[in-house]
Motif scaffolding. Sequence first.
Motif, PDB file in Angstrom:
ATOM      1  N   GLY A  82       0.801  -1.227   0.000  1.00  0.00           N
ATOM      2  CA  GLY A  82       0.000   0.000   0.000  1.00  0.00           C
ATOM      3  C   GLY A  82       0.836   1.281   0.000  1.00  0.00           C
ATOM      4  N   ASP A  83       2.098   1.186   0.442  1.00  0.00           N
ATOM      5  CA  ASP A  83       2.948   2.383   0.425  1.00  0.00           C
ATOM      6  C   ASP A  83       3.446   2.688  -0.985  1.00  0.00           C
ATOM      7  N   ASP A  84       3.515   1.651  -1.812  1.00  0.00           N
ATOM      8  CA  ASP A  84       4.035   1.827  -3.182  1.00  0.00           C
ATOM      9  C   ASP A  84       2.925   2.110  -4.192  1.00  0.00           C
ATOM     10  N   TYR A  85       1.758   1.471  -3.969  1.00  0.00           N
ATOM     11  CA  TYR A  85       0.709   1.541  -4.988  1.00  0.00           C
ATOM     12  C   TYR A  85      -0.621   1.998  -4.415  1.00  0.00           C
ATOM     13  N   ARG A  86      -1.336   2.767  -5.223  1.00  0.00           N
ATOM     14  CA  ARG A  86      -2.744   3.022  -4.942  1.00  0.00           C
ATOM     15  C   ARG A  86      -3.532   2.051  -5.813  1.00  0.00           C
ATOM     16  N   VAL A  87      -4.153   1.076  -5.180  1.00  0.00           N
ATOM     17  CA  VAL A  87      -4.814   0.025  -5.947  1.00  0.00           C
ATOM     18  C   VAL A  87      -6.191   0.509  -6.403  1.00  0.00           C
ATOM     19  N   ALA A  88      -6.408   0.479  -7.701  1.00  0.00           N
ATOM     20  CA  ALA A  88      -7.659   0.983  -8.289  1.00  0.00           C
ATOM     21  C   ALA A  88      -8.765  -0.066  -8.139  1.00  0.00           C
ATOM     22  N   PRO A  89     -10.024   0.354  -8.290  1.00  0.00           N
ATOM     23  CA  PRO A  89     -11.120  -0.618  -8.288  1.00  0.00           C
ATOM     24  C   PRO A  89     -10.887  -1.699  -9.355  1.00  0.00           C
ATOM     25  N   LEU A  90     -11.385  -2.896  -9.060  1.00  0.00           N
ATOM     26  CA  LEU A  90     -11.220  -4.019  -9.993  1.00  0.00           C
ATOM     27  C   LEU A  90     -12.290  -3.938 -11.084  1.00  0.00           C
ATOM     28  N   SER A  91     -11.842  -3.795 -12.317  1.00  0.00           N
ATOM     29  CA  SER A  91     -12.773  -3.789 -13.447  1.00  0.00           C
ATOM     30  C   SER A  91     -12.865  -5.194 -14.019  1.00  0.00           C
ATOM     31  N   VAL A  92     -14.058  -5.591 -14.385  1.00  0.00           N
ATOM     32  CA  VAL A  92     -14.239  -6.861 -15.079  1.00  0.00           C
ATOM     33  C   VAL A  92     -14.999  -6.575 -16.372  1.00  0.00           C
ATOM     34  N   LEU A  93     -14.348  -6.854 -17.484  1.00  0.00           N
ATOM     35  CA  LEU A  93     -14.968  -6.606 -18.790  1.00  0.00           C
ATOM     36  C   LEU A  93     -15.759  -7.825 -19.241  1.00  0.00           C
ATOM     37  N   VAL A  94     -16.848  -7.578 -19.943  1.00  0.00           N
ATOM     38  CA  VAL A  94     -17.562  -8.701 -20.559  1.00  0.00           C
ATOM     39  C   VAL A  94     -17.837  -8.431 -22.030  1.00  0.00           C
ATOM     40  N   ASP A  95     -17.841  -9.520 -22.786  1.00  0.00           N
ATOM     41  CA  ASP A  95     -18.331  -9.493 -24.158  1.00  0.00           C
ATOM     42  C   ASP A  95     -19.860  -9.593 -24.048  1.00  0.00           C
ATOM     43  N   PRO A  96     -20.612  -8.701 -24.672  1.00  0.00           N
ATOM     44  CA  PRO A  96     -22.060  -8.671 -24.426  1.00  0.00           C
ATOM     45  C   PRO A  96     -22.805  -9.926 -24.882  1.00  0.00           C
ATOM     46  N   LYS A  97     -22.345 -10.511 -25.985  1.00  0.00           N
ATOM     47  CA  LYS A  97     -23.005 -11.735 -26.469  1.00  0.00           C
ATOM     48  C   LYS A  97     -22.808 -12.866 -25.463  1.00  0.00           C
ATOM     49  N   ARG A  98     -21.556 -13.016 -25.040  1.00  0.00           N
ATOM     50  CA  ARG A  98     -21.224 -14.083 -24.108  1.00  0.00           C
ATOM     51  C   ARG A  98     -22.000 -13.868 -22.809  1.00  0.00           C
ATOM     52  N   ALA A  99     -22.012 -12.632 -22.325  1.00  0.00           N
ATOM     53  CA  ALA A  99     -22.692 -12.347 -21.050  1.00  0.00           C
ATOM     54  C   ALA A  99     -24.189 -12.610 -21.168  1.00  0.00           C
ATOM     55  N   ALA A 100     -24.796 -12.218 -22.292  1.00  0.00           N
ATOM     56  CA  ALA A 100     -26.239 -12.415 -22.473  1.00  0.00           C
ATOM     57  C   ALA A 100     -26.580 -13.905 -22.439  1.00  0.00           C
ATOM     58  N   ARG A 101     -25.684 -14.718 -22.964  1.00  0.00           N
ATOM     59  CA  ARG A 101     -25.936 -16.168 -22.931  1.00  0.00           C
ATOM     60  C   ARG A 101     -25.735 -16.735 -21.536  1.00  0.00           C
ATOM     61  N   VAL A 102     -24.692 -16.294 -20.850  1.00  0.00           N
ATOM     62  CA  VAL A 102     -24.441 -16.814 -19.494  1.00  0.00           C
ATOM     63  C   VAL A 102     -25.606 -16.415 -18.574  1.00  0.00           C
ATOM     64  N   LEU A 103     -26.133 -15.210 -18.755  1.00  0.00           N
ATOM     65  CA  LEU A 103     -27.214 -14.742 -17.886  1.00  0.00           C
ATOM     66  C   LEU A 103     -28.591 -15.242 -18.341  1.00  0.00           C
ATOM     67  N   GLY A 104     -28.620 -15.985 -19.426  1.00  0.00           N
ATOM     68  CA  GLY A 104     -29.878 -16.559 -19.890  1.00  0.00           C
ATOM     69  C   GLY A 104     -30.780 -15.576 -20.622  1.00  0.00           C
ATOM     70  N   LEU A 105     -30.235 -14.449 -21.085  1.00  0.00           N
ATOM     71  CA  LEU A 105     -31.047 -13.481 -21.835  1.00  0.00           C
ATOM     72  C   LEU A 105     -31.165 -13.892 -23.293  1.00  0.00           C
ATOM     73  N   GLU A 106     -30.253 -14.751 -23.703  1.00  0.00           N
ATOM     74  CA  GLU A 106     -30.206 -15.139 -25.111  1.00  0.00           C
ATOM     75  C   GLU A 106     -29.855 -16.620 -25.206  1.00  0.00           C
ATOM     76  N   GLN A 107     -30.439 -17.291 -26.164  1.00  0.00           N
ATOM     77  CA  GLN A 107     -30.109 -18.704 -26.384  1.00  0.00           C
ATOM     78  C   GLN A 107     -28.907 -18.779 -27.315  1.00  0.00           C
ATOM     79  N   GLY A 108     -28.199 -19.883 -27.248  1.00  0.00           N
ATOM     80  CA  GLY A 108     -27.090 -20.060 -28.174  1.00  0.00           C
ATOM     81  C   GLY A 108     -26.017 -20.910 -27.548  1.00  0.00           C
ATOM     82  N   ARG A 109     -24.994 -21.212 -28.321  1.00  0.00           N
ATOM     83  CA  ARG A 109     -23.898 -22.051 -27.835  1.00  0.00           C
ATOM     84  C   ARG A 109     -23.227 -21.388 -26.649  1.00  0.00           C
ATOM     85  N   GLY A 110     -22.631 -22.201 -25.806  1.00  0.00           N
ATOM     86  CA  GLY A 110     -21.912 -21.618 -24.680  1.00  0.00           C
ATOM     87  C   GLY A 110     -21.017 -22.642 -24.034  1.00  0.00           C
ATOM     88  N   PHE A 111     -20.605 -22.333 -22.826  1.00  0.00           N
ATOM     89  CA  PHE A 111     -19.713 -23.222 -22.083  1.00  0.00           C
ATOM     90  C   PHE A 111     -20.526 -24.141 -21.189  1.00  0.00           C
TER      91      PHE A 111
END
Length: 366
Positions: A113-142
């Motif tokens: 903490g003396d060396d760095y100011r740690v920024a908030p953690l950002s998490v990026l998503v691809d919208p197509k992938r996220a829509a499928r994981v969240l069940g908003l859209e049908q389609g292939r997935g993991f």
Amino acid sequence: MRADYVMVGGFLGAGKTTALLRLAEHFTAQGRRVGLITNDQSQGLVDTSMVAAKGYPVEEITGGCFCCRFNSLTEASDRLTRDARPDVFLAEPVGSCTDLRATVQYPLRRLYGDDYRVAPLSVLVDPKRAARVLGLEQGRGFSPKVQYVYEKQLEEADIIVVNKSDLLNGEERSALEDALRRRFPRAQVLTASARTGANLSDWFDRLSGAIDTRPAMDVDYDTYAEGEALLGWLNATVDVASATSFDGNAFLDRLAVGVHTRLSAKDIEIAHFKMTLSPDSGADLAVLNLVRTDARAETPHRLAEDLSRGELIVNLRAEGDPDTLKAVALAALEETAAAGGVTAAIAHVEHFRPGRPQPTHRMAAP
Ligand SMILES: Nc1nc2c(ncn2[C@@H]2O[C@H](COP(=O)(O)OP(=O)(O)O)[C@@H](O)[C@H]2O)c(=O)[nH]1
Ligand SMILES: [Mg+2]
């Protein structure tokens, strides 16, 4: 003066490297010095060659994720400090990694903490992938265990950035934002495009805010390890050459079709397939990306001229057996080289499943 430490997570193919380069431009324009840290389970990274091609100081941490190689992360930061004295560090963790709040963000804050100011953690998503994981859209997935890792990444975010807004209409955008806010109420949610630059200033502004000091989330490391190990990785570095000059863009396109067609036929879901081709002479670079099996390959950078000799880097991450990924890539390479009268000599190849994550530190509180 403490340097800022900005970590940009998110699943494979979400747009982390593209966004990091945007951040680097943004901070450089403010007169600040940036240092980038890329991370992967293995060596020979498309990301590192892309970042280096832009001229930014970069360190690559290979052979494991930040959480399992925490000391390598701080050593890489020290090397960057010695060589380039950055006042902003931009770090991209492995896209199949989660629990970064407990294993990287909090330990950095508490121990450095003396060396760095740690920024908030950002998490990026691809919208197509996220829509499928969240069940908003049908389609292939993991499969479910890979989705577990995906959802854990979102759960721990300070800021969820829905990237690639250029692919969304207004309705899709608000449906996705609403679903993310409902499901992950602790996160700030915003939509932007690392490619076009749309709304990135909103994200940049939030990075100077405070991190949420919530207790670290619960993670079932057995499920996490199994999910991560369902993803096969293949990296290859190949010297390509031809007696006469050849069209490198067409070569990459044909190779991508060869790999894509074979993976589709085997019903293997691609997480991120990326390749670069860099001619031995000149500083040009061709880049090709594919982020889902039912998507099209994209080529954000093309070569301006034909080449006679160059280096091809192939990074493939997909939900499939690594032996199969290797066989597919080599068969497609052989076919493409033969068709184009190009010789392809493999300089380095490795294929594996990531091992069980064993973090150096795990801190439940900041
Ligand atoms: N349409 C679109 N594509 C993007 C955007 N940002 C990144 N990409 C593409 O998404 C793919 C994966 O990007 P990359 O930055 O390598 O993702 P990473 O695996 O998370 O580092 C590449 O083809 C990028 O060009 C965006 O805002 N819009
Ligand atoms: Mg990347």
